[in-house]
Scaffold this motif. Sequence first.
Motif, PDB file in Angstrom:
ATOM      1  N   GLN A   7      26.210  15.903  44.023  1.00 41.18           N
ATOM      2  CA  GLN A   7      25.964  15.827  42.583  1.00 41.18           C
ATOM      3  C   GLN A   7      26.551  17.030  41.848  1.00 41.18           C
ATOM      4  N   ARG A  10      30.210  16.375  41.513  1.00 48.48           N
ATOM      5  CA  ARG A  10      30.411  15.362  40.475  1.00 48.48           C
ATOM      6  C   ARG A  10      30.305  15.965  39.080  1.00 48.48           C
ATOM      7  N   MET A  11      29.352  16.896  38.888  1.00 48.99           N
ATOM      8  CA  MET A  11      29.203  17.561  37.594  1.00 48.99           C
ATOM      9  C   MET A  11      30.456  18.345  37.235  1.00 48.99           C
ATOM     10  N   GLU A  13      33.530  17.932  38.409  1.00 53.99           N
ATOM     11  CA  GLU A  13      34.621  16.991  38.140  1.00 53.99           C
ATOM     12  C   GLU A  13      34.514  16.420  36.731  1.00 53.99           C
ATOM     13  N   ALA A  14      33.345  15.969  36.358  1.00 51.77           N
ATOM     14  CA  ALA A  14      33.148  15.345  35.048  1.00 51.77           C
ATOM     15  C   ALA A  14      33.421  16.324  33.910  1.00 51.77           C
ATOM     16  N   LEU A  15      32.913  17.544  34.045  1.00 51.05           N
ATOM     17  CA  LEU A  15      33.137  18.552  33.003  1.00 51.05           C
ATOM     18  C   LEU A  15      34.614  18.822  32.791  1.00 51.05           C
ATOM     19  N   PHE A  17      37.334  16.939  33.874  1.00 50.04           N
ATOM     20  CA  PHE A  17      38.087  15.749  33.473  1.00 50.04           C
ATOM     21  C   PHE A  17      37.831  15.386  32.008  1.00 50.04           C
ATOM     22  N   ALA A  18      36.605  15.568  31.531  1.00 51.54           N
ATOM     23  CA  ALA A  18      36.252  15.160  30.175  1.00 51.54           C
ATOM     24  C   ALA A  18      36.759  16.127  29.111  1.00 51.54           C
ATOM     25  N   SER A  19      37.092  17.331  29.520  1.00 52.92           N
ATOM     26  CA  SER A  19      37.523  18.337  28.558  1.00 52.92           C
ATOM     27  C   SER A  19      39.009  18.206  28.240  1.00 52.92           C
ATOM     28  N   ARG A  31      26.109  24.497  32.895  1.00 52.83           N
ATOM     29  CA  ARG A  31      25.645  23.116  33.124  1.00 52.83           C
ATOM     30  C   ARG A  31      25.212  22.849  34.557  1.00 52.83           C
ATOM     31  N   TYR A  49      40.541  18.547  46.370  1.00 54.64           N
ATOM     32  CA  TYR A  49      41.686  18.050  45.600  1.00 54.64           C
ATOM     33  C   TYR A  49      43.027  18.611  46.062  1.00 54.64           C
TER      34      TYR A  49
END
Length: 73
Positions: A7, A10-11, A13-15, A17-19, A31, A49
């Motif tokens: 998890q 995943r946090m 990665e999301a932070l 990728f979303a930026s 976060r 990666y």
Amino acid sequence: MSEERFQQIRMVEALIFASTDPVSDAGIKSRLPEGVDFRELMDEVAVLYANRGVNLVRLDGKWIFRTAPDLGS
């Protein structure tokens, strides 16, 4: 890999990728759950990666995913 670590990855990665811009250490750390070894976590994500189409890189002290050098133009 534990569910907790999964998890956390995943946090991160999301932070990133979303930026639309590279993300600072502070932006990511703020976060994450208390007590996470930030450097170890980021190293782990970078290794995940390393052989992919995108790589996690540190650019000007911030984190961003970039196209793998052998795939870029």
